[in-house]
Design a protein around this motif. Structure first.
Motif, PDB file in Angstrom:
ATOM      1  N   UNK A   1       0.824  -1.188   0.000  1.00 13.98           N
ATOM      2  CA  UNK A   1       0.000   0.000   0.000  1.00 13.98           C
ATOM      3  C   UNK A   1       0.871   1.256   0.000  1.00 13.98           C
ATOM      4  N   UNK A   2       0.565   2.185  -0.869  1.00 17.37           N
ATOM      5  CA  UNK A   2       1.290   3.446  -0.927  1.00 17.37           C
ATOM      6  C   UNK A   2       0.725   4.395   0.130  1.00 17.37           C
ATOM      7  N   UNK A   3       1.572   5.305   0.697  1.00 15.38           N
ATOM      8  CA  UNK A   3       2.985   5.456   0.366  1.00 15.38           C
ATOM      9  C   UNK A   3       3.840   4.321   0.906  1.00 15.38           C
ATOM     10  N   UNK A   4       4.923   4.032   0.181  1.00 16.62           N
ATOM     11  CA  UNK A   4       5.883   3.022   0.609  1.00 16.62           C
ATOM     12  C   UNK A   4       7.105   3.751   1.138  1.00 16.62           C
ATOM     13  N   UNK A   5       7.465   3.436   2.365  1.00 16.90           N
ATOM     14  CA  UNK A   5       8.623   4.073   2.986  1.00 16.90           C
ATOM     15  C   UNK A   5       9.563   2.983   3.464  1.00 16.90           C
ATOM     16  N   UNK A   6      10.847   3.079   3.112  1.00 15.67           N
ATOM     17  CA  UNK A   6      11.825   2.032   3.400  1.00 15.67           C
ATOM     18  C   UNK A   6      12.996   2.638   4.166  1.00 15.67           C
ATOM     19  N   UNK A   7      13.337   2.046   5.307  1.00 17.59           N
ATOM     20  CA  UNK A   7      14.532   2.426   6.042  1.00 17.59           C
ATOM     21  C   UNK A   7      15.697   1.631   5.481  1.00 17.59           C
ATOM     22  N   UNK A   8      16.439   2.217   4.543  1.00 15.31           N
ATOM     23  CA  UNK A   8      17.498   1.498   3.836  1.00 15.31           C
ATOM     24  C   UNK A   8      18.589   1.076   4.812  1.00 15.31           C
ATOM     25  N   UNK A   9      18.866  -0.219   4.821  1.00 13.32           N
ATOM     26  CA  UNK A   9      19.908  -0.752   5.681  1.00 13.32           C
ATOM     27  C   UNK A   9      19.525  -0.917   7.130  1.00 13.32           C
ATOM     28  N   UNK A  10      18.266  -0.632   7.491  1.00 13.98           N
ATOM     29  CA  UNK A  10      17.890  -0.660   8.898  1.00 13.98           C
ATOM     30  C   UNK A  10      16.555  -1.325   9.147  1.00 13.98           C
ATOM     31  N   UNK A  11      16.145  -1.355  10.422  1.00  5.82           N
ATOM     32  CA  UNK A  11      14.896  -2.018  10.800  1.00  5.82           C
ATOM     33  C   UNK A  11      13.695  -1.105  10.596  1.00  5.82           C
ATOM     34  N   UNK A  12      12.520  -1.652  10.837  1.00  6.07           N
ATOM     35  CA  UNK A  12      11.307  -0.838  10.778  1.00  6.07           C
ATOM     36  C   UNK A  12      11.395   0.299  11.790  1.00  6.07           C
ATOM     37  N   UNK A  13      10.881   1.461  11.398  1.00  7.59           N
ATOM     38  CA  UNK A  13      10.993   2.638  12.260  1.00  7.59           C
ATOM     39  C   UNK A  13       9.790   3.540  12.024  1.00  7.59           C
ATOM     40  N   UNK A  14       9.172   4.002  13.098  1.00  3.03           N
ATOM     41  CA  UNK A  14       8.050   4.933  13.019  1.00  3.03           C
ATOM     42  C   UNK A  14       8.502   6.305  13.477  1.00  3.03           C
ATOM     43  N   UNK A  15       8.291   7.310  12.630  1.00  5.20           N
ATOM     44  CA  UNK A  15       8.767   8.659  12.928  1.00  5.20           C
ATOM     45  C   UNK A  15       7.873   9.325  13.970  1.00  5.20           C
TER      46      UNK A  15
END
Length: 900
Positions: free
Chosen positions: A472-486
């Motif tokens: 589902x968009x938007x797709x947000x990826x933490x490159x090189x890292x774990x899941x993270x919520x801002x």
């Protein structure tokens, strides 16, 4: 205040699961149609293949007289029975071959001349349409029997092959020289057609491989075996180098042994052999195939406990698949199992599953299929309808289960063969039989839509193409890292969708000005060359790349401007050249971002990071956001025109032009057909068919109409005037075309919108209402001006980060914050941070992507928080699930990726 929430305790486990997390998640395919084919007694299907015209050849054994779908009577006992079907399953012809004894077909294949080769076993003397006598010394001795027929089913020749005892043919395949390779087993010593003695004891079977010429003459034969066991061959495939791959198992005192695999040179010389199996040798192999990476995939069944090459326990009998590398070392293995049951009153043990077919899929995964008598549980999400049902399972390239599907009626349904069809779908073939016991009233309705003619019939089931369940968009990826919520509740998923050199760079701590999300920039994907391949619906997207230089110029590190310079391509178009993070951000340890607009036309957003003038590419995070109104352009998956009268049986599917003409001379009327696949399309605002061409014969304007075609089963290389599907009624979609060569547009919004909420396949017919010839470019035209279906969607109300009902604006303004799940992927439990928008207690419901519900354990509430610890059901199959969070205020649905 900076958001310092860090899930460090999950990093190690998440990185270990990245390979699995990268696997595409696919929706269970729907049944398009099914056909029950048989006579008045009993038929058993053995083999099936899609033919060059888009139809199917199916073959097996029958003891029925003429009647039902069988046009010819029995020749004796059991006979070969082959049936030719069209692309939509309509019978074109059937043929019966046999003598006065027992003749059982095991293999059928289309040949290079358009005919077919049939292989099986026979103990018939010369009789019926069998011209070759029995080779064995006893009436019950069987021989290989091979029959060559032409494209219409007329016999061209037949031959028997055997020694003084019995032979059992399993597989026949055509070879590159026009001849055939036959594979099976024999108890005969040197005699008759057999040039070598068996290696085993008296009456033990050895493998017997026979190479014959195109006219049936024997060129060579090989006997392969050992002293003690019986050798059974179940799989024979031609290798990429022209040699032969043999698969089967050994039997000791009637008990199956391990998977046995062998490789023969093109002249029959044994090159190597291997044994793959559990410690206690209770496994039997059905399929042995070469894979594109030079390795091998093996599929069969096991009832052994873990040990040897088998890493997991099997109970009863379960599917067991094994992936080998090119050196024949086990890369991974997988037991696909249902829940075991204790012995029941009649003394029977656990339920069993028998794998009979394996198909490699274009995404690098595998379809495994067989039959099961089990209820839902373990890896099986649906209960069997009758005694045995077809059970197919899709696994990823690493063996992770993506989906499974149970197909059956209230009787006994045995799957024998599966294949991928040219339209991307799946065809399943097997045997369906009447119940041998009264069906339980609890059984689900039958998937079989036609009655059985006799005791058992051939049953084929056509499944639609697999459709990826797109993130589902938007797709947000933490490159090189774990899941993270801002801090603003934007979820960046753990690193996935990447390919190339696998290298991650990270720092443990460090303040990152310009952002409140330090964690996002403390890890990065960083290597000489890597890509992100993100599955998305076709259309226009805004892509945000987030960067921070945490090495060159950072505290204690040398370097600065010019130390790192790299390139970025998106959809093969250069977006950044020698990009310098340090220079753009104004120094080290500073966050910066770049934004791009990208149009995706193939369902995959490709972002390539390439080495430039200095050091290695690096990216910290990626965001992919759709445009509220998107324009999507599709090209046909199939197009062709048809022509009447003397051309009525001719196919024009490979022609570079699509022609339409009406009311001309006899034989000149033409109509065109186009088919588009539009997966994942919703909220169609407009749709236009664009055809590049003109009035080829005059400067007169001609009314050209686009009409609906509801039957999508036609094939590009099989459609003719005589078998073309009926076109629907005129829907007011037309354009006046003159001599100008250009793109002409026809509004087809109404029909496309209806198909988008239906099967997501659009077939259209093109008609011209005058005698002038209209020529339009087909998808095969080398000019590049191919047909297009241009769809504009309005997704203003669908821009959400989850499957809930709130808009992106409401989500961002915290009027109804999303709940948050971690760890995700999960294994035994999840932690649920309940949104502050839920003022009352929440109810939780977990479903898989096929709609099956699973009972959740009672959640534990952490003191003085809104955090719930939710235990996942034991033995929950790996895959994607939806967690519905419901309160009096609102509901939301969150995705949960469950691993083993």
């Amino acid at each position: 205040m900076k958001n310092t929430l860090r899930f460090k305790r999950f990093i190690k486990s998440l990185l270990a699961l990245l390979v699995f997390a990268q696997a595409g998640v696919y929706a269970q395919p729907a049944i398009q149609w099914d056909k029950t084919i048989g006579g008045m007694a009993a038929e058993q299907l053995s083999d099936m293949q899609q033919t060059s015209d888009g139809g199917y050849i199916i073959g097996g054994t029958s003891d029925s007289p003429a009647g039902g779908d069988k046009s010819q009577g029995s020749k004796g006992g059991k006979d070969f029975w082959v049936v030719k079907l069209s692309a939509n399953g309509t019978k074109e012809w059937d043929k019966t071959f046999g003598g006065s004894g027992t003749d059982e077909l095991t293999s059928v294949r289309q040949t290079a001349d358009g005919g077919y080769i049939l292989g099986g076993n026979s103990n018939s003397p010369v009789s019926g349409n069998k011209s070759a006598g029995r080779k064995g010394t006893e009436y019950y001795n069987e021989d290989y029997w091979v029959v060559k027929i032409d494209a219409n089913g007329t016999k061209q020749w037949d031959r028997s092959y055997g020694g003084s005892e019995s032979q059992g043919l399993k597989v026949v395949r055509q070879t590159s020289d026009g001849g055939y390779i036959l594979g099976g087993a024999s108890t005969s010593n040197k005699s008759g057609d057999k040039s070598e003695d068996n290696h085993g004891q008296s009456e033990n079977e050895d493998l017997w491989i026979v190479k014959i010429a195109s006219n049936g003459n024997i060129e060579w034969d090989r006997t392969i075996g050992s002293i003690t066991p019986n050798e059974s061959l179940t799989s024979l495939n031609i290798a990429s180098d022209g040699g032969y791959l043999l698969g089967g198992w050994e039997t000791y005192d009637g008990v199956e042994g391990s998977y046995e695999i062998k490789k023969l040179a093109i002249d029959g010389t044994l090159l190597w052999e291997d044994t793959i199996g559990p410690d206690n040798n209770i496994a039997w192999l059905s399929e042995f195939q070469e894979t594109p990476d030079g390795g091998y995939i093996l599929g069969g069944s096991s009832s052994a406990r873990a040990g040897g090459d088998q890493s997991e326990n099997a109970d009863g009998a379960d599917y067991w698949i094994v992936k080998l590398n090119a050196a024949r070392e086990v890369e991974w293995d997988k037991i696909i199992a249902t829940l075991d049951l204790p012995p029941v009153e009649n003394g029977q043990g656990a339920y069993s599953e028998d794998l009979t077919s394996i198909v490699q899929t274009p995404d690098g995964g595998y379809l495994v299929g067989g039959y099961s008598e089990s209820k839902a549980g373990g890896d099986k999400t649906e209960t069997t309808r009758g005694q045995d049902d077809f059970w197919i399972v899709k696994v990823s390239s690493t063996g992770a289960i993506l989906w499974d599907k149970t197909i059956g009626g209230n009787g006994n349904d045995i799957l024998r063969v599966m294949l991928k069809t040219t339209d991307g779908g799946i065809m399943i073939g097997g045997t369906t039989a009447v119940p041998y016991a009264d069906p339980s009233p609890e059984n689900a309705p039958s998937d079989r839509t036609e009655a059985i003619n006799g005791r058992s019939d051939y049953w084929i089931v056509k499944l639609a193409p697999e459709q990826p369940t797109l993130p589902q968009a938007p797709i947000r990826i933490n490159a090189g890292g774990p899941a993270f919520t801002t801090a603003t509740k934007k979820l960046f998923i753990a690193d996935k969708y990447y390919a190339g050199i696998d290298r991650v760079s990270s720092i443990a701590t460090g303040d990152i000005p310009n952002t409140s999300n330090d964690i996002l920039y403390q890890s990065a994907r960083c290597s000489p060359a890597f890509s992100y391949n993100i599955p998305v619906p076709n259309g226009e997207f805004s892509v945000y790349l987030h960067f921070a230089e945490t090495y060159f110029g950072a505290p204690g590190k040398k370097g600065g401007k010019g130390s790192r310079q790299f390139h970025v391509n998106m959809e093969s178009i250069r977006k950044l050249t020698n990009y310098d993070i340090f220079a753009k951000a104004g120094g080290a340890m500073l966050a910066t971002a770049e934004t791009f607009t990208v149009n995706v036309t193939d369902g995959m957003l490709n972002i390539d990071f390439l080495t430039g003038a200095a050091d290695l590419p690096r990216v910290s995070a990626i965001e992919v956001l759709p445009s509220p109104q998107r324009t999507l352009t599709f090209t046909p998956v199939a197009d062709a025109f048809v022509r009447e009268e003397k051309y009525a049986n001719q196919n024009f599917g490979s022609d570079p032009l699509l022609s339409a003409k009406s009311r001309g001379q006899v034989g000149q009327v033409r109509q065109a057909y186009l088919r588009f696949a539009i997966p994942g399309i919703t909220n169609v605002k407009s749709a236009k068919l664009r055809l590049y061409g003109n009035n080829h014969e005059a400067d007169t304007s001609v009314d050209v109409n686009a009409v609906p075609v509801d039957d999508d089963s036609w094939t590009e290389n099989g459609i003719t005037w005589n078998n073309a599907p009926t076109m629907g009624r005129f829907m007011g979609s037309h354009v006046f075309v003159n001599e100008t060569l250009k793109y002409w547009e026809i509004d087809v919004t109404q029909y496309v919108a209806a198909q988008a909420v239906g099967d997501q396949i659009v077939s259209l017919g093109i008609l011209a209402n005058r005698r002038f010839l209209m020529n339009f470019h087909s998808k095969e035209n080398p000019s590049g001006f191919v047909p297009q279906l241009v769809i504009v969607t309005d997704n203003t109300t669908n821009q959400v980060t989850r499957l809930g009902n709130e808009s992106e604006e409401a989500f961002e303004s915290n009027t109804a914050l999303s709940s948050v799940i971690y760890p995700n992927p999960a294994k035994e439990h999840i932690m649920l941070e309940v949104s502050s928008g839920h003022k009352s207690d929440v109810d939780l419901e977990l479903t898989n992507m096929a709609g099956s519900r699973f009972q959740l354990q009672r959640p534990e509430t952490e003191a003085n928080t809104s955090r719930l610890k939710v235990g996942l059901p034991g033995q929950l199959p790996a895959g994607m699930y939806l967690l519905k969070v419901q309160s009096k205020e609102f509901s939301e649905v969150l995705k949960v990726l469950v691993t083993e």
